[in-house]
Scaffold this motif. Structure first.
Motif, mmCIF file in Angstrom:
data_model
loop_
_atom_site.group_PDB
_atom_site.id
_atom_site.type_symbol
_atom_site.label_atom_id
_atom_site.label_comp_id
_atom_site.label_asym_id
_atom_site.label_seq_id
_atom_site.Cartn_x
_atom_site.Cartn_y
_atom_site.Cartn_z
ATOM 1 N N PHE A 200 0.831 -1.206 0.000
ATOM 2 C CA PHE A 200 0.000 0.000 0.000
ATOM 3 C C PHE A 200 0.864 1.254 0.000
ATOM 4 C CE2 PHE A 200 -1.926 3.498 2.353
ATOM 5 C CZ PHE A 200 -3.070 3.711 1.604
ATOM 6 N N ARG A 201 1.866 1.288 0.859
ATOM 7 C CA ARG A 201 2.717 2.478 0.950
ATOM 8 C C ARG A 201 3.462 2.731 -0.350
ATOM 9 N NH1 ARG A 201 4.673 0.221 6.689
ATOM 10 N NH2 ARG A 201 2.870 0.887 7.927
ATOM 11 N N GLU A 202 3.830 1.663 -1.029
ATOM 12 C CA GLU A 202 4.522 1.821 -2.305
ATOM 13 C C GLU A 202 3.672 2.593 -3.299
ATOM 14 O OE1 GLU A 202 6.851 -1.071 -5.475
ATOM 15 O OE2 GLU A 202 4.939 -1.761 -4.633
ATOM 16 N N ALA A 203 2.363 2.414 -3.223
ATOM 17 C CA ALA A 203 1.470 3.023 -4.213
ATOM 18 C C ALA A 203 0.538 4.059 -3.621
ATOM 19 C CB ALA A 203 0.641 1.925 -4.889
ATOM 20 N N SER A 204 0.731 4.438 -2.353
ATOM 21 C CA SER A 204 -0.249 5.270 -1.663
ATOM 22 C C SER A 204 -0.336 6.691 -2.201
ATOM 23 C CB SER A 204 0.051 5.321 -0.160
ATOM 24 O OG SER A 204 1.342 5.858 0.077
ATOM 25 N N ALA A 205 0.671 7.126 -2.952
ATOM 26 C CA ALA A 205 0.614 8.468 -3.527
ATOM 27 C C ALA A 205 -0.264 8.509 -4.772
ATOM 28 C CB ALA A 205 2.015 8.958 -3.868
ATOM 29 N N ASN A 206 -0.702 7.358 -5.234
ATOM 30 C CA ASN A 206 -1.506 7.277 -6.445
ATOM 31 C C ASN A 206 -2.993 7.268 -6.109
ATOM 32 O OD1 ASN A 206 1.119 5.448 -6.779
ATOM 33 N ND2 ASN A 206 0.675 6.450 -8.717
ATOM 34 N N ALA A 207 -3.805 7.100 -7.132
ATOM 35 C CA ALA A 207 -5.235 6.933 -6.927
ATOM 36 C C ALA A 207 -5.467 5.692 -6.061
ATOM 37 C CB ALA A 207 -5.938 6.790 -8.276
ATOM 38 N N PRO A 208 -6.510 5.709 -5.230
ATOM 39 C CA PRO A 208 -6.744 4.578 -4.324
ATOM 40 C C PRO A 208 -6.859 3.235 -5.035
ATOM 41 C CG PRO A 208 -8.099 6.443 -3.673
ATOM 42 C CD PRO A 208 -7.468 6.806 -4.982
ATOM 43 N N ASP A 209 -7.439 3.218 -6.247
ATOM 44 C CA ASP A 209 -7.577 1.929 -6.926
ATOM 45 C C ASP A 209 -6.237 1.380 -7.396
ATOM 46 O OD1 ASP A 209 -7.392 3.912 -8.823
ATOM 47 O OD2 ASP A 209 -9.148 3.289 -9.978
ATOM 48 N N PRO A 255 6.529 3.359 -13.464
ATOM 49 C CA PRO A 255 6.611 3.759 -12.054
ATOM 50 C C PRO A 255 5.237 4.025 -11.461
ATOM 51 C CG PRO A 255 8.276 4.898 -13.360
ATOM 52 C CD PRO A 255 7.394 4.167 -14.331
ATOM 53 N N LEU A 256 4.998 3.471 -10.277
ATOM 54 C CA LEU A 256 3.685 3.598 -9.667
ATOM 55 C C LEU A 256 3.316 5.050 -9.416
ATOM 56 C CD1 LEU A 256 3.628 0.644 -7.103
ATOM 57 C CD2 LEU A 256 2.427 0.812 -9.270
ATOM 58 N N ARG A 257 4.320 5.866 -9.153
ATOM 59 C CA ARG A 257 3.997 7.260 -8.838
ATOM 60 C C ARG A 257 3.406 7.998 -10.034
ATOM 61 N NH1 ARG A 257 9.541 6.908 -9.020
ATOM 62 N NH2 ARG A 257 10.598 8.084 -10.672
ATOM 63 N N SER A 258 3.595 7.473 -11.249
ATOM 64 C CA SER A 258 3.051 8.128 -12.438
ATOM 65 C C SER A 258 1.686 7.568 -12.831
ATOM 66 C CB SER A 258 4.022 7.966 -13.619
ATOM 67 O OG SER A 258 4.084 6.616 -14.038
ATOM 68 N N ARG A 259 1.199 6.586 -12.108
ATOM 69 C CA ARG A 259 -0.082 5.958 -12.457
ATOM 70 C C ARG A 259 -1.237 6.732 -11.821
ATOM 71 N NH1 ARG A 259 -0.195 1.077 -14.799
ATOM 72 N NH2 ARG A 259 1.772 -0.063 -15.025
ATOM 73 N N ARG A 260 -2.299 6.846 -12.587
ATOM 74 C CA ARG A 260 -3.511 7.470 -12.070
ATOM 75 C C ARG A 260 -4.709 6.537 -12.168
ATOM 76 N NH1 ARG A 260 -0.425 9.587 -9.840
ATOM 77 N NH2 ARG A 260 0.205 11.775 -9.711
ATOM 78 N N ALA A 261 -4.540 5.396 -12.808
ATOM 79 C CA ALA A 261 -5.607 4.396 -12.911
ATOM 80 C C ALA A 261 -4.958 3.029 -13.049
ATOM 81 C CB ALA A 261 -6.504 4.685 -14.119
ATOM 82 N N PRO A 262 -5.629 1.991 -12.570
ATOM 83 C CA PRO A 262 -5.024 0.664 -12.615
ATOM 84 C C PRO A 262 -5.252 -0.074 -13.921
ATOM 85 C CG PRO A 262 -7.099 0.544 -11.457
ATOM 86 C CD PRO A 262 -6.907 1.994 -11.864
ATOM 87 N N SER A 263 -5.989 0.521 -14.876
ATOM 88 C CA SER A 263 -6.376 -0.195 -16.090
ATOM 89 C C SER A 263 -5.143 -0.670 -16.856
ATOM 90 C CB SER A 263 -7.232 0.701 -16.983
ATOM 91 O OG SER A 263 -6.536 1.878 -17.324
ATOM 92 N N ASP A 264 -5.252 -1.897 -17.384
ATOM 93 C CA ASP A 264 -4.133 -2.498 -18.090
ATOM 94 C C ASP A 264 -4.695 -3.589 -18.997
ATOM 95 O OD1 ASP A 264 -0.895 -3.066 -17.837
ATOM 96 O OD2 ASP A 264 -2.061 -4.885 -18.200
ATOM 97 N N PRO A 265 -4.496 -3.503 -20.312
ATOM 98 C CA PRO A 265 -5.095 -4.479 -21.223
ATOM 99 C C PRO A 265 -4.690 -5.918 -20.923
ATOM 100 C CG PRO A 265 -4.305 -2.574 -22.450
ATOM 101 C CD PRO A 265 -3.806 -2.421 -21.044
ATOM 102 N N GLN A 266 -3.449 -6.139 -20.522
ATOM 103 C CA GLN A 266 -3.018 -7.510 -20.245
ATOM 104 C C GLN A 266 -3.664 -8.055 -18.974
ATOM 105 O OE1 GLN A 266 1.102 -8.672 -20.914
ATOM 106 N NE2 GLN A 266 1.494 -6.723 -21.966
ATOM 107 N N LEU A 267 -3.834 -7.202 -17.978
ATOM 108 C CA LEU A 267 -4.537 -7.644 -16.789
ATOM 109 C C LEU A 267 -6.007 -7.912 -17.088
ATOM 110 C CD1 LEU A 267 -3.066 -5.367 -13.958
ATOM 111 C CD2 LEU A 267 -2.497 -7.743 -14.482
ATOM 112 N N ASP A 268 -6.596 -7.096 -17.954
ATOM 113 C CA ASP A 268 -7.990 -7.324 -18.347
ATOM 114 C C ASP A 268 -8.141 -8.660 -19.062
ATOM 115 O OD1 ASP A 268 -8.635 -4.874 -17.252
ATOM 116 O OD2 ASP A 268 -8.670 -3.818 -19.179
ATOM 117 N N ALA A 269 -7.188 -8.974 -19.925
ATOM 118 C CA ALA A 269 -7.242 -10.253 -20.649
ATOM 119 C C ALA A 269 -7.061 -11.417 -19.683
ATOM 120 C CB ALA A 269 -6.170 -10.278 -21.733
ATOM 121 N N TRP A 270 -6.176 -11.249 -18.711
ATOM 122 C CA TRP A 270 -5.970 -12.310 -17.717
ATOM 123 C C TRP A 270 -7.220 -12.486 -16.863
ATOM 124 C CZ3 TRP A 270 -2.754 -12.150 -12.647
ATOM 125 C CH2 TRP A 270 -2.492 -13.469 -12.231
#
Length: 310
Positions: A200-209, A255-270
């Motif tokens: 959580f701390r690794e990604a806590s600066a990003n959007a909650p999702d 880098p997680l700090r540059s992410r604003r949404a978790p969407s990812d086509p490969q994760l969606d396919a998985w």
């Protein structure tokens, strides 16, 4: 975090509902989300379950076993199926530990308001777990039978299909090698407070999702998901864990700090592939919800007081 008891429990209820909402607003491979229903369930059922179980989980002074049974009973009435047994099992001791923190200060007539940090909460959880008795076990066993989780088999000792003869903590220790939720009862929630909060701390600066997805993938990549093991066996569960490690490493290349949404086509396919084969990493999601509950409550105090409580 220092909050008056009323504010503490109010924030705890809000944090729980926020974590449950993030569970279904965040697309997570193999799990039910608003964007991707599956396994015969949809996001609305999970949200209804969170609301239904709220009062039972945070019933001041209630034993852990009673919280579990009441929460599962109300969930069953609201959703008609098992949507949150793992979440309930994980959150009940965490909620009881908040009572413990407040009561210890009240009993000693300590001035001020209860201080909640990750370390004080973890210590209180250990005290709660040490007090679990056979009555807690009986009530929890009734809840598990009512929820009837998929893939639930029999156990060589203290099976949930027979009345328990030992305390809930001891029963969970017997199951801890085969079930990640039981392991939290055995190790004082070490996986949540260490692996979960670190992710959580690794990604806590990003959007909650984004933070929710990072926590979920950290758990799924860390060890085989208990729900998958129960339904499909250890070999398949291990293959999902290995795939999660690859997917998590690839997803984190940005880098997680540059992410604003978790969407990812490969994760969606998985996600679609897992659901096609009825593979649901439900235990990893339960652990992620419990982690986000803890993290959101700790952060609520930080925001109010400008303090660092980690």
């Amino acid at each position: 975090m220092s909050l008056a008891p009323t504010a503490l429990f109010g924030c705890a209820r809000e944090a729980f509902l926020e974590a449950c909402a993030l569970d279904v607003s965040t697309p997570k491979p193999g799990n039910v989300s608003a964007q991707s229903p599956g396994h015969g369930m949809n996001a609305a059922q999970f949200l209804a379950s969170a609301q239904a179980s709220l009062d039972a989980l945070f019933a001041r002074g209630a034993p852990v076993g009673q919280r579990i049974l009441d929460a599962v009973t109300r969930t069953r009435a609201a959703a008609g199926c098992n949507t949150n047994l793992g979440i309930v099992l994980l959150v009940a001791p965490l909620a009881a530990a908040l009572d413990d923190i407040v009561e210890r200060i009240d009993l000693t007539n300590h001035p001020g308001t209860p201080a909640l940090t990750a370390s004080t909460w973890r210590a209180a959880v250990a005290r709660v777990l040490a007090r679990l008795d056979v009555d807690d076990a009986r009530l929890a066993y009734r809840a598990i039978a009512l929820a009837n989780p998929g893939g639930l088999g029999d156990a060589p000792e203290q099976s949930v299909h027979a009345p328990p003869t030992i305390g809930l903590g001891d029963a969970m220790r017997l199951a801890s090698e085969r079930d990640s939720i039981a392991r939290q009862y055995a190790n004082g929630y070490a996986d949540l407070f260490d692996t979960g909060l670190a992710a959580f701390r690794e990604a806590s600066a990003n959007a909650p999702d984004v933070a929710m997805l990072n926590v979920f993938l950290a758990f799924l990549a860390g060890w085989p998901d208990s729900h998958i093991v129960r339904k499909h066996g250890g070999a398949l569960a291990q293959s999902v864990t290995l795939a999660a490690r690859e997917q998590h490493a690839r997803w984190r290349q940005t880098p997680l700090r540059s992410r604003r949404a978790p969407s990812d086509p490969q994760l969606d396919a998985w996600d679609a592939e897992l659901k096609t084969h009825a593979i649901n990493p439900g235990t990893s999601a339960d652990l992620a919800v419990a982690t986000l509950f803890v993290a959101r409550l700790l952060d609520a105090g930080d925001a109010r007081h400008g303090t660092v409580t980690r």
